[in-house]
Enzyme design. Structure first.
Site, PDB file in Angstrom:
ATOM      1  N   TYR A   1      -4.176   4.527   6.426  1.00  0.00           N
ATOM      2  CA  TYR A   1      -4.605   3.535   7.424  1.00  0.00           C
ATOM      3  C   TYR A   1      -5.940   3.948   8.043  1.00  0.00           C
ATOM      4  CZ  TYR A   1      -0.088   1.217   7.222  1.00  0.00           C
ATOM      5  OH  TYR A   1       1.015   0.518   6.790  1.00  0.00           O
TER       6      TYR A   1
ATOM      7  N   LYS B   1       0.847  -1.182   0.000  1.00  0.00           N
ATOM      8  CA  LYS B   1       0.000   0.000   0.000  1.00  0.00           C
ATOM      9  C   LYS B   1       0.886   1.237   0.000  1.00  0.00           C
ATOM     10  CE  LYS B   1       0.597   2.135   3.177  1.00  0.00           C
ATOM     11  NZ  LYS B   1       1.882   2.800   3.604  1.00  0.00           N
TER      12      LYS B   1
HETATM   13  P1  NAD Z   1      12.455   2.201   1.557  1.00  0.00           P
HETATM   14  O1  NAD Z   1      12.882   3.535   1.077  1.00  0.00           O
HETATM   15  O2  NAD Z   1      13.012   1.696   2.840  1.00  0.00           O
HETATM   16  O3  NAD Z   1      12.760   1.081   0.443  1.00  0.00           O
HETATM   17  C1  NAD Z   1      12.493   1.308  -0.907  1.00  0.00           C
HETATM   18  C2  NAD Z   1      13.316   0.355  -1.745  1.00  0.00           C
HETATM   19  O4  NAD Z   1      13.093   0.677  -3.118  1.00  0.00           O
HETATM   20  C3  NAD Z   1      14.831   0.477  -1.500  1.00  0.00           C
HETATM   21  O5  NAD Z   1      15.419  -0.798  -1.513  1.00  0.00           O
HETATM   22  C4  NAD Z   1      15.302   1.291  -2.686  1.00  0.00           C
HETATM   23  O6  NAD Z   1      16.651   1.010  -3.040  1.00  0.00           O
HETATM   24  C5  NAD Z   1      14.358   0.821  -3.775  1.00  0.00           C
HETATM   25  N1  NAD Z   1      14.227   1.769  -4.874  1.00  0.00           N
HETATM   26  C6  NAD Z   1      14.213   1.413  -6.178  1.00  0.00           C
HETATM   27  N2  NAD Z   1      14.106   2.482  -6.965  1.00  0.00           N
HETATM   28  C7  NAD Z   1      14.062   3.551  -6.148  1.00  0.00           C
HETATM   29  C8  NAD Z   1      13.969   4.941  -6.373  1.00  0.00           C
HETATM   30  N3  NAD Z   1      13.867   5.450  -7.604  1.00  0.00           N
HETATM   31  N4  NAD Z   1      13.967   5.756  -5.312  1.00  0.00           N
HETATM   32  C9  NAD Z   1      14.024   5.265  -4.052  1.00  0.00           C
HETATM   33  N5  NAD Z   1      14.104   3.940  -3.772  1.00  0.00           N
HETATM   34  C10 NAD Z   1      14.129   3.088  -4.821  1.00  0.00           C
HETATM   35  O7  NAD Z   1      10.861   2.220   1.606  1.00  0.00           O
HETATM   36  P2  NAD Z   1       9.913   1.267   2.440  1.00  0.00           P
HETATM   37  O8  NAD Z   1       9.594   1.934   3.718  1.00  0.00           O
HETATM   38  O9  NAD Z   1      10.451  -0.109   2.464  1.00  0.00           O
HETATM   39  O10 NAD Z   1       8.560   1.352   1.553  1.00  0.00           O
HETATM   40  C11 NAD Z   1       8.403   0.592   0.369  1.00  0.00           C
HETATM   41  C12 NAD Z   1       6.894   0.403   0.108  1.00  0.00           C
HETATM   42  O11 NAD Z   1       6.305  -0.278   1.192  1.00  0.00           O
HETATM   43  C13 NAD Z   1       6.115   1.705  -0.041  1.00  0.00           C
HETATM   44  O12 NAD Z   1       5.094   1.537  -0.986  1.00  0.00           O
HETATM   45  C14 NAD Z   1       5.494   1.908   1.332  1.00  0.00           C
HETATM   46  O13 NAD Z   1       4.287   2.645   1.317  1.00  0.00           O
HETATM   47  C15 NAD Z   1       5.238   0.485   1.750  1.00  0.00           C
HETATM   48  N6  NAD Z   1       5.263   0.331   3.199  1.00  0.00           N
HETATM   49  C16 NAD Z   1       4.261  -0.375   3.778  1.00  0.00           C
HETATM   50  C17 NAD Z   1       4.271  -0.572   5.148  1.00  0.00           C
HETATM   51  C18 NAD Z   1       3.219  -1.431   5.792  1.00  0.00           C
HETATM   52  O14 NAD Z   1       3.127  -1.454   7.006  1.00  0.00           O
HETATM   53  N7  NAD Z   1       2.445  -2.152   5.024  1.00  0.00           N
HETATM   54  C19 NAD Z   1       5.274  -0.012   5.932  1.00  0.00           C
HETATM   55  C20 NAD Z   1       6.306   0.694   5.303  1.00  0.00           C
HETATM   56  C21 NAD Z   1       6.293   0.863   3.933  1.00  0.00           C
END
Ligand code: NAD
Length: 416
Positions: free
Chosen positions: A246, A161
């Protein structure tokens, strides 16, 4: 006994989710022995507890194989560790822009070096028969592209999400999965979490009376200006699609109703470099045809605060904290024997990510529509677009009802 006291009935009803969960321990009540003798084991739970058919735990070779796309915080800190608590899923491939990181994560989780892909050569994954589901955990603007590519590769999709950054992208994702005849599930972990599910059951079975108000907050201090979450092109918006979502989604799935109007404001601290492209805060009220109303606040610039309360004419139920990965707590109050009585039932800890992985795995194995399919994400994006329109135009915006159901069958409590 027909004549239950309201207090006893309320406590039983609030604990219903607990009994159903705990009844997972009833599996293998009868085990065939090699000499043709059937060994009968007594049920573990008391006969007054609900007995559910708990599905067996799949052996590793029979589990549904998942490829994880994106090795950021959520993937490394929550999702990959959750496979240890999953019963039907296992990680079999990784997709990352960083080959070294992918190799060390693969070694940690026993993933074969040949099952590592970059974003560029991702499409080769079509030939990897072990991969049945692609779990997309990338910045929001990349969800649509990778869903379409995964569908083209003939793989089912579990997508984080918010589903995407616009209604149009959500529609493309649904169409791509429909054309490829693969399942699409959006990772709304709260909808698989036992306390949320117990409150939804209470609300939708009339235990709170007529629903009147939902009040929620989901806020945190988002510090790093360089994070993709502060870039509109990558995130689609600020606090709303990331954490306000949420509150929005909970108002819908807890009540089981769909809003028809919204009034909203967005706000950012003037001159703050973090919020030149996306909003720091959103405040919105959605109204529903029954008269029920949901008001939420969500901010990237307030001290961490996550809660909700669902108020009905006869009782309220809520969570504080809500929406978090762990440490969730339920509270509920109603008039019992003439006194306003607060209860705080204890639920055993449940890994939301493992439950979500298992639901997707079972939907794939049993050819079922997920509880939170693409249509559920699409409906939230329709509402989020109405929220932004209301904030821009300073007026109430109407929201058309979804054209069809937005959810598949709820997982039963023994299943997830
Ligand atoms: P993050 O920034 O920690 O990780 C993102 C990943 O994408 C990294 O490995 C990064 O290298 C990669 N990536 C690839 N292309 C990229 C670009 N152009 N710019 C930036 N990063 C790039 O993010 P996250 O917190 O892991 O979030 C990822 C997804 O998960 C999002 O959609 C977020 O909304 C979702 N999320 C959901 C929950 C949940 O509880 N369900 C919690 C956190 C995040």
């Amino acid at each position: 006994m027909q004549n239950k006291s309201p207090r006893r009935h309320f406590l039983q009803m609030a604990g219903g989710g607990l009994a159903a969960l705990a009844s997972g321990a009833t599996m293998a009540a009868s085990t065939p022995a090699s000499a043709g003798v059937t060994v009968k084991l007594p049920p573990i739970l008391n006969a007054t507890e609900a007995q559910t058919k708990d599905p067996v735990i799949s052996p590793p070779g029979k589990r549904v194989g998942f490829a994880i796309v994106g090795l950021g915080h959520l993937a490394l800190e929550e999702v990959l560790p959750a496979f240890a608590q999953s019963r039907f899923a296992r990680p079999v491939a990784l997709v990352s822009g960083d080959g070294n990181k992918a190799q060390s994560v693969a070694a940690q989780y026993g993933i074969a070096p040949k099952a590592l892909y970059s974003y560029d050569d991702f499409d080769r994954i079509a030939h990897n028969k072990q991969v049945e589901v692609i779990y997309i955990i990338l910045p929001n603007s990349m969800h649509a592209e990778f869903t379409e590519r995964a569908a083209k590769a003939g793989k089912h999709v579990l997508c984080e999400k918010p589903m995407a950054t616009s209604v149009a992208e959500c529609e493309r994702m649904i169409a791509a999965c429909r054309t490829a005849k693969v399942r699409l599930m959006i990772a709304y972990r709260s909808q698989y979490e036992p306390i949320d599910r117990a409150i939804a059951k209470m609300a939708q079975s009339g235990q709170l009376g007529a629903l009147r108000e939902f009040i929620a907050g989901n806020s945190q201090r988002q510090g790093d200006v360089n994070q993709w979450r502060h870039r509109k092109a990558l995130a689609g918006g600020g606090a709303l699609p990331d954490i306000g979502l949420y509150c929005l989604n909970a108002a819908r799935f807890l009540s089981g109703e769909e809003p028809t109007e919204v009034m909203a404001r967005v706000w950012s601290p003037p001159g703050d470099a973090r919020f030149t492209e996306v909003e720091a805060a959103v405040r919105f009220t959605m109204t529903f045809p029954s008269g029920f109303a949901a008001t939420a606040v969500s901010s990237y610039d307030s001290h961490e605060s996550r809660f909700f309360r669902l108020q009905g004419t006869d009782a309220w139920a809520g969570m504080n904290p809500a929406f978090a990965y762990e440490g969730l707590k339920m509270q509920s109050a109603r008039l019992m024997d003439g006194h306003d009585t607060l209860i705080e039932p204890h639920f055993p800890a449940a890994n939301q990510f493992a439950r979500e992985l298992d639901h997707m795995a079972r939907c794939v194995r049993e050819n079922r529509i997920p509880h939170t399919p693409g249509e559920e994400g699409l409906q939230d994006h329709r509402i989020m677009e109405a929220i932004y329109q209301s904030a821009r135009e300073g007026r109430v915006v109407t929201i058309a009802p979804p054209p069809g159901p937005t959810r598949g069958p709820a997982p039963d409590d023994g299943e997830v």
